[in-house]
Scaffold this active site. Sequence first.
Site, mmCIF file in Angstrom:
data_model
loop_
_atom_site.group_PDB
_atom_site.id
_atom_site.type_symbol
_atom_site.label_atom_id
_atom_site.label_comp_id
_atom_site.label_asym_id
_atom_site.label_seq_id
_atom_site.Cartn_x
_atom_site.Cartn_y
_atom_site.Cartn_z
ATOM 1 N N TYR A 127 -22.147 -8.336 -45.911
ATOM 2 C CA TYR A 127 -22.242 -8.184 -47.372
ATOM 3 C C TYR A 127 -20.845 -8.209 -47.989
ATOM 4 C CZ TYR A 127 -23.696 -6.080 -51.860
ATOM 5 O OH TYR A 127 -23.939 -5.819 -53.190
ATOM 6 N N PHE A 148 -33.332 9.744 -52.440
ATOM 7 C CA PHE A 148 -33.357 11.173 -52.815
ATOM 8 C C PHE A 148 -34.524 11.466 -53.762
ATOM 9 C CE2 PHE A 148 -28.579 12.483 -52.110
ATOM 10 C CZ PHE A 148 -28.704 12.152 -50.765
HETATM 11 P P1 NAD Z 1 -32.111 -6.451 -55.343
HETATM 12 O O1 NAD Z 1 -32.226 -6.518 -53.860
HETATM 13 O O2 NAD Z 1 -33.122 -5.674 -56.104
HETATM 14 O O3 NAD Z 1 -32.080 -7.910 -55.962
HETATM 15 C C1 NAD Z 1 -31.605 -9.049 -55.285
HETATM 16 C C2 NAD Z 1 -32.533 -10.209 -55.594
HETATM 17 O O4 NAD Z 1 -32.016 -11.387 -54.960
HETATM 18 C C3 NAD Z 1 -33.945 -9.982 -55.049
HETATM 19 O O5 NAD Z 1 -34.890 -10.332 -56.029
HETATM 20 C C4 NAD Z 1 -34.023 -10.909 -53.855
HETATM 21 O O6 NAD Z 1 -35.321 -11.317 -53.542
HETATM 22 C C5 NAD Z 1 -33.111 -12.037 -54.308
HETATM 23 N N1 NAD Z 1 -32.561 -12.822 -53.190
HETATM 24 C C6 NAD Z 1 -31.976 -12.346 -52.063
HETATM 25 N N2 NAD Z 1 -31.585 -13.382 -51.294
HETATM 26 C C7 NAD Z 1 -31.927 -14.520 -51.966
HETATM 27 C C8 NAD Z 1 -31.783 -15.906 -51.682
HETATM 28 N N3 NAD Z 1 -31.214 -16.341 -50.547
HETATM 29 N N4 NAD Z 1 -32.250 -16.798 -52.593
HETATM 30 C C9 NAD Z 1 -32.840 -16.371 -53.726
HETATM 31 N N5 NAD Z 1 -32.998 -15.074 -54.047
HETATM 32 C C10 NAD Z 1 -32.540 -14.162 -53.172
HETATM 33 O O7 NAD Z 1 -30.638 -5.900 -55.638
HETATM 34 P P2 NAD Z 1 -29.921 -5.561 -57.010
HETATM 35 O O8 NAD Z 1 -29.486 -4.161 -56.952
HETATM 36 O O9 NAD Z 1 -30.739 -6.015 -58.166
HETATM 37 O O10 NAD Z 1 -28.606 -6.462 -56.902
HETATM 38 C C11 NAD Z 1 -28.492 -7.692 -57.610
HETATM 39 C C12 NAD Z 1 -27.094 -8.264 -57.433
HETATM 40 O O11 NAD Z 1 -26.123 -7.322 -57.905
HETATM 41 C C13 NAD Z 1 -26.740 -8.563 -55.978
HETATM 42 O O12 NAD Z 1 -25.986 -9.754 -55.924
HETATM 43 C C14 NAD Z 1 -25.879 -7.383 -55.583
HETATM 44 O O13 NAD Z 1 -24.961 -7.712 -54.571
HETATM 45 C C15 NAD Z 1 -25.182 -7.061 -56.893
HETATM 46 N N6 NAD Z 1 -24.757 -5.640 -56.921
HETATM 47 C C16 NAD Z 1 -25.672 -4.653 -57.141
HETATM 48 C C17 NAD Z 1 -25.257 -3.330 -57.129
HETATM 49 C C18 NAD Z 1 -26.203 -2.188 -57.396
HETATM 50 O O14 NAD Z 1 -25.772 -1.037 -57.300
HETATM 51 N N7 NAD Z 1 -27.441 -2.392 -57.762
HETATM 52 C C19 NAD Z 1 -23.913 -3.024 -56.862
HETATM 53 C C20 NAD Z 1 -23.028 -4.064 -56.616
HETATM 54 C C21 NAD Z 1 -23.458 -5.383 -56.660
HETATM 55 N N1 UDP Z 2 -26.803 8.098 -48.392
HETATM 56 C C1 UDP Z 2 -27.307 9.344 -48.036
HETATM 57 N N2 UDP Z 2 -28.643 9.464 -47.829
HETATM 58 C C2 UDP Z 2 -29.502 8.433 -47.991
HETATM 59 C C3 UDP Z 2 -28.998 7.166 -48.369
HETATM 60 C C4 UDP Z 2 -27.634 7.038 -48.551
HETATM 61 O O1 UDP Z 2 -26.566 10.321 -47.897
HETATM 62 O O2 UDP Z 2 -30.719 8.632 -47.803
HETATM 63 C C5 UDP Z 2 -25.360 7.971 -48.647
HETATM 64 C C6 UDP Z 2 -24.692 6.786 -47.933
HETATM 65 O O3 UDP Z 2 -24.287 7.162 -46.637
HETATM 66 C C7 UDP Z 2 -23.519 6.519 -48.855
HETATM 67 C C8 UDP Z 2 -24.045 6.887 -50.244
HETATM 68 O O4 UDP Z 2 -25.192 7.692 -50.023
HETATM 69 O O5 UDP Z 2 -22.443 7.366 -48.551
HETATM 70 C C9 UDP Z 2 -24.443 5.673 -51.075
HETATM 71 O O6 UDP Z 2 -25.301 4.884 -50.286
HETATM 72 P P1 UDP Z 2 -26.059 3.603 -50.848
HETATM 73 O O7 UDP Z 2 -26.795 3.000 -49.688
HETATM 74 O O8 UDP Z 2 -26.826 3.963 -52.046
HETATM 75 O O9 UDP Z 2 -24.893 2.620 -51.346
HETATM 76 P P2 UDP Z 2 -23.448 2.181 -50.788
HETATM 77 O O10 UDP Z 2 -23.132 2.896 -49.516
HETATM 78 O O11 UDP Z 2 -23.567 0.712 -50.602
HETATM 79 O O12 UDP Z 2 -22.536 2.578 -51.885
#
Ligand code: NAD
Ligand code: UDP
Length: 320
Positions: free
Chosen positions: A154, A200
């Site tokens: 990722y 959570f």
């Molecule tokens: P999510 O998993 O809900 O959404 C991702 C979407 O992409 C899904 O609908 C999935 O089916 C689709 N997808 C995955 N692989 C694909 C492919 N090969 N072709 C077409 N569609 C595909 O996640 P999200 O939280 O909505 O995240 C959306 C975007 O934002 C992602 O790129 C993620 O990396 C980025 N992002 C999200 C967060 C967050 O906290 N939510 C943080 C940082 C970055």
């Molecule tokens: N985490 C946790 N319990 C859970 C899921 C996640 O303590 O059931 C912790 C995880 O280890 C991380 C933080 O929560 O330190 C955020 O995790 P998340 O998977 O939401 O996102 P990311 O690590 O990608 O920021």
Amino acid sequence: MIKRDRGYALVPRMLVTGGAGFLGSHLCDRLIKAGFDCICLDNFFTGQKKNIAHLLKNPFFELVRHDVTFPYYAEVDRIYNFACPASPPHYQYDPVQTTKTSVHGAINMLGLAKRLHARILQASTSEVYGDPVVHPQTEDYWGNVNPIGLRSCYDEGKRCAETLFFDYYRQNNVDIKIIRIFNTYGPRMHPDDGRVVSNFIMQALRGEDITIYGNGEQTRSFCYVDDLIDAVLLMMDSPAGFSGPVNIGNPGEFSMLELADKVLCLTGSSSKLVFRALPQDDPKQRKPDITLARNELGWSPKISLEDGLKETIAYFRGFL
Ligand code: NAD
Ligand code: UDP
């Protein structure tokens, strides 16, 4: 932007990859509400039809099942590249596909943007900073990322996508925008997504143990989805010449123990905390410096963690 006569209106067309996911579906909602034509492209790996079902009858909305690792052709004016699983259990399920989604997906979407002279926005991530030694994180920090760990598919995929965006800009003059999203939460997160907020809340509502990974002192900054989408739209509309990357997140910083405490309090749950092994390379701290977003976009988050959690808890109650 090209304005097309579609018989009944002049409507610019937006492409949202990953549009059936958590963030993508909220973005589609806002684009449709703003009067745009919107193509939602998704392979449904983590996305759900339920997230966009309410849009299917709208003549300005179009759903396409497609994997971004394969080329896609359509006439669009702007591209929001959100396709990629975001939760660690999901992106580690098929790590090769995760890297391909970020890298091949970026190449395919940038190629489309180049051909169409369309502006393209990349949903990058705070994970590009890895386990940061600079705190809070500023955009000029290059990060501390393990290239061969379980999170690398990722983190490195997203880093390579940023490289591709800047190379398409330098080499082909593609009009690019990059945002680095910090942990964002809200309604439409999948209840079994595996991320901390959904875990959570579901555990608290079901009366199950709250799983704290490690000692729970690691920190994250949590942004409510509506604030995030405001920033996405502002960035897409920002002046040419400002490409980012720009941090988008809520600078409030909370340990996982503090988050668990808030969730227990707001749900009224008597679930117990249990401690589990810390996943490999789990970042110890995370907090965005959002000075650039404030200055360039006039954006800062408005929704407190408590208010955002209340909305999210109400949504997750629907799954009980
Ligand atoms: P999510 O998993 O809900 O959404 C991702 C979407 O992409 C899904 O609908 C999935 O089916 C689709 N997808 C995955 N692989 C694909 C492919 N090969 N072709 C077409 N569609 C595909 O996640 P999200 O939280 O909505 O995240 C959306 C975007 O934002 C992602 O790129 C993620 O990396 C980025 N992002 C999200 C967060 C967050 O906290 N939510 C943080 C940082 C970055
Ligand atoms: N985490 C946790 N319990 C859970 C899921 C996640 O303590 O059931 C912790 C995880 O280890 C991380 C933080 O929560 O330190 C955020 O995790 P998340 O998977 O939401 O996102 P990311 O690590 O990608 O920021």
